[in-house]
Design an enzyme around this catalytic site. Sequence first.
Site, PDB file in Angstrom:
ATOM      1  N   HIS A  35      35.114  35.084  40.950  1.00  0.00           N
ATOM      2  CA  HIS A  35      34.209  34.185  41.664  1.00  0.00           C
ATOM      3  C   HIS A  35      35.030  33.105  42.337  1.00  0.00           C
ATOM      4  O   HIS A  35      36.022  32.653  41.771  1.00  0.00           O
ATOM      5  CB  HIS A  35      33.198  33.553  40.685  1.00  0.00           C
ATOM      6  CG  HIS A  35      32.036  32.947  41.369  1.00  0.00           C
ATOM      7  ND1 HIS A  35      32.038  31.665  41.862  1.00  0.00           N
ATOM      8  CD2 HIS A  35      30.814  33.464  41.669  1.00  0.00           C
ATOM      9  CE1 HIS A  35      30.877  31.412  42.424  1.00  0.00           C
ATOM     10  NE2 HIS A  35      30.113  32.485  42.321  1.00  0.00           N
TER      11      HIS A  35
ATOM     12  N   ASP B 259      26.465  39.132  38.967  1.00  0.00           N
ATOM     13  CA  ASP B 259      26.099  40.495  39.367  1.00  0.00           C
ATOM     14  C   ASP B 259      26.459  41.550  38.333  1.00  0.00           C
ATOM     15  O   ASP B 259      26.026  42.689  38.431  1.00  0.00           O
ATOM     16  CB  ASP B 259      26.801  40.849  40.690  1.00  0.00           C
ATOM     17  CG  ASP B 259      26.247  40.022  41.830  1.00  0.00           C
ATOM     18  OD1 ASP B 259      25.033  39.794  41.828  1.00  0.00           O
ATOM     19  OD2 ASP B 259      27.032  39.594  42.686  1.00  0.00           O
TER      20      ASP B 259
HETATM   21  N1  ACO Z   1      39.118  42.824  40.977  1.00  0.00           N
HETATM   22  C1  ACO Z   1      40.462  42.786  41.032  1.00  0.00           C
HETATM   23  N2  ACO Z   1      41.174  41.741  41.504  1.00  0.00           N
HETATM   24  C2  ACO Z   1      40.497  40.670  41.924  1.00  0.00           C
HETATM   25  C3  ACO Z   1      39.086  40.614  41.892  1.00  0.00           C
HETATM   26  C4  ACO Z   1      38.388  41.747  41.388  1.00  0.00           C
HETATM   27  N3  ACO Z   1      37.068  41.748  41.342  1.00  0.00           N
HETATM   28  N4  ACO Z   1      38.674  39.423  42.376  1.00  0.00           N
HETATM   29  C5  ACO Z   1      39.771  38.749  42.708  1.00  0.00           C
HETATM   30  N5  ACO Z   1      40.890  39.491  42.430  1.00  0.00           N
HETATM   31  C6  ACO Z   1      42.284  39.063  42.575  1.00  0.00           C
HETATM   32  C7  ACO Z   1      42.712  39.040  44.032  1.00  0.00           C
HETATM   33  O1  ACO Z   1      43.253  40.291  44.439  1.00  0.00           O
HETATM   34  C8  ACO Z   1      43.723  37.937  44.023  1.00  0.00           C
HETATM   35  O2  ACO Z   1      44.921  38.440  43.449  1.00  0.00           O
HETATM   36  P1  ACO Z   1      46.382  37.865  43.946  1.00  0.00           P
HETATM   37  O3  ACO Z   1      46.383  36.424  43.566  1.00  0.00           O
HETATM   38  O4  ACO Z   1      47.385  38.693  43.193  1.00  0.00           O
HETATM   39  O5  ACO Z   1      46.424  38.092  45.435  1.00  0.00           O
HETATM   40  C9  ACO Z   1      43.149  36.911  43.042  1.00  0.00           C
HETATM   41  O6  ACO Z   1      42.358  37.702  42.135  1.00  0.00           O
HETATM   42  C10 ACO Z   1      42.294  35.851  43.691  1.00  0.00           C
HETATM   43  O7  ACO Z   1      41.313  36.496  44.511  1.00  0.00           O
HETATM   44  P2  ACO Z   1      40.671  35.899  45.827  1.00  0.00           P
HETATM   45  O8  ACO Z   1      40.175  37.016  46.697  1.00  0.00           O
HETATM   46  O9  ACO Z   1      41.583  34.900  46.441  1.00  0.00           O
HETATM   47  O10 ACO Z   1      39.447  35.120  45.242  1.00  0.00           O
HETATM   48  P3  ACO Z   1      38.256  34.577  46.081  1.00  0.00           P
HETATM   49  O11 ACO Z   1      37.831  33.337  45.411  1.00  0.00           O
HETATM   50  O12 ACO Z   1      38.569  34.473  47.510  1.00  0.00           O
HETATM   51  O13 ACO Z   1      37.173  35.735  45.940  1.00  0.00           O
HETATM   52  C11 ACO Z   1      35.401  37.081  45.193  1.00  0.00           C
HETATM   53  C12 ACO Z   1      36.090  35.715  45.100  1.00  0.00           C
HETATM   54  C13 ACO Z   1      35.136  37.451  46.661  1.00  0.00           C
HETATM   55  C14 ACO Z   1      34.048  36.975  44.488  1.00  0.00           C
HETATM   56  C15 ACO Z   1      36.301  38.157  44.504  1.00  0.00           C
HETATM   57  O14 ACO Z   1      36.548  37.803  43.171  1.00  0.00           O
HETATM   58  C16 ACO Z   1      35.702  39.565  44.586  1.00  0.00           C
HETATM   59  O15 ACO Z   1      35.885  40.237  45.601  1.00  0.00           O
HETATM   60  N6  ACO Z   1      34.986  40.016  43.500  1.00  0.00           N
HETATM   61  C17 ACO Z   1      34.343  41.317  43.497  1.00  0.00           C
HETATM   62  C18 ACO Z   1      33.021  41.253  44.246  1.00  0.00           C
HETATM   63  C19 ACO Z   1      31.955  40.481  43.501  1.00  0.00           C
HETATM   64  O16 ACO Z   1      31.716  40.689  42.318  1.00  0.00           O
HETATM   65  N7  ACO Z   1      31.263  39.565  44.233  1.00  0.00           N
HETATM   66  C20 ACO Z   1      30.161  38.792  43.694  1.00  0.00           C
HETATM   67  C21 ACO Z   1      30.521  37.337  43.628  1.00  0.00           C
HETATM   68  S1  ACO Z   1      29.202  36.421  42.889  1.00  0.00           S
HETATM   69  C22 ACO Z   1      28.080  36.259  44.119  1.00  0.00           C
HETATM   70  O17 ACO Z   1      28.358  36.214  45.269  1.00  0.00           O
HETATM   71  C23 ACO Z   1      26.684  36.176  43.743  1.00  0.00           C
END
Ligand code: ACO
Length: 434
Positions: free
Chosen positions: A310, A368
């Site tokens: 998140h 979710d």
């Molecule tokens: N699975 C694996 N790796 C992940 C995940 C995941 N679900 N989420 C983040 N990471 C990793 C990224 O690859 C990144 O790794 P790095 O530092 O080695 O490059 C690190 O964790 C940080 O990730 P960011 O993308 O910078 O985090 P951001 O805050 O931008 O993204 C997001 C948040 C979009 C929710 C992300 O965690 C994601 O894509 N999750 C999966 C989709 C999801 O469940 N979305 C629902 C969110 S809740 C809502 O909207 C109601």
Amino acid sequence: MTASTGKSATLTTPDGKTAELPVLSGVLGPNVIDIRKLYASTGMFTYDPGYTSTASTTSHITYIDGDEGVLLHRGYSIEELATKSDYLEVCHLLLNGELPTSAEKAQFVRDITYHTMLHEQIHFLFRGFRRDSHPMAVMIGVVGALSAFYYEDLNVEDKHHRMIATHRLIAKLPTIAAMAYKYTVGQPFVYPRNDLSYAENFLHMMFSVPCERYEVDPVHAKALDRIFILHADHEQNASTSTVRLVGSTGASPYAAIAAGIAALWGPAHGGANEAVLTMLREIGDPSRIPEFLEKAKDKDSGFRLMGFGHRVYKNYDPRAQVLKESADQVLAQLGKANNPLLAIARELEKIALSDDYFVKRKLFPNVDFYSGIILEALGIPSKMFTAIFALARTVGWVAQWDEMIEDPEQKIGRPRQLYAGHDRREFVPLDQRG
Ligand code: ACO
């Protein structure tokens, strides 16, 4: 309340210009540096793709502490609201700032209940869509089209007009979402019933058919009501910021909410609840969890663990915590305690939370992760999951839209950019372009 701390941060640019930037404090959360005069005093903008360090507004509605896993609506914790309140009471709280008295609640429930029907002409609009359209695609179209039915005489500057639009949106979204579902399965649209609660009425419009009696299961209605509460608002997320941005131009609230629905649809936002179930089905058996975790850790795979991570929570999402307990309870009440997807989800969570990759990045289950399992147990098809999120979030969107319009500091939303394209160049006529 925003208050000046009486302090400022001093910024000196490389060309020696200095800006004294006031530091403001809210009631909770980090202080903010007020950069509104930065460009005027230094000729420079700030650079913040994804707005990870930017407070775009002052708000009184929702507070999140992502490090501690705290979510408050108007000061009340989400755990208490989810277990002691009901959805329409939470709607009243979000919109008006206070939990309703008995009389206020009765009036509010009546105001919503008596706005649930749609203009009959809207039924024809549905028929323009393909039967296999995604319900979110249909909702974007139909909610946007409400402007054509209820906007002519709407003055967004008038508080009373905004209240009527707010009631219409909260009341009609379940009707529209249920109709989008009925349309895809080829069943007749079901009209709302005023003797049912908000959640009961939605289940009635989703599942009843003219040829037999349908009794709403109270366990289903209670579980759905709780899901609505947990999705009601979440401060300045992507869809809410979209609604505020569209609304900041003075546009129709129906158009602004349609834009919010569009933003919510993406798999990185609300679309993740549908994606979680697809992922759990693909995993199929707990023995395959390590394989999927490896894929999630491999950046080249393009795969992320859906329902994990998140932007704000770097701790357990408190909504996920409530939903996890709810999933156990509801599935037991429905005699589905041995649901194989719930078993996979629990195991996946356990393994991921002890894996270095997820621990280091503070990736926890989000709202979710468990909602889809409950919705599926209620018989709701996965294509409707994000539509249900949208109907529950509508109150948050309209509360934030209303707050924005009343805020004297708000202007039309207009970010700036760091331009990295071509410098000025001469136009070359077509016959000289080689
Ligand atoms: N699975 C694996 N790796 C992940 C995940 C995941 N679900 N989420 C983040 N990471 C990793 C990224 O690859 C990144 O790794 P790095 O530092 O080695 O490059 C690190 O964790 C940080 O990730 P960011 O993308 O910078 O985090 P951001 O805050 O931008 O993204 C997001 C948040 C979009 C929710 C992300 O965690 C994601 O894509 N999750 C999966 C989709 C999801 O469940 N979305 C629902 C969110 S809740 C809502 O909207 C109601």
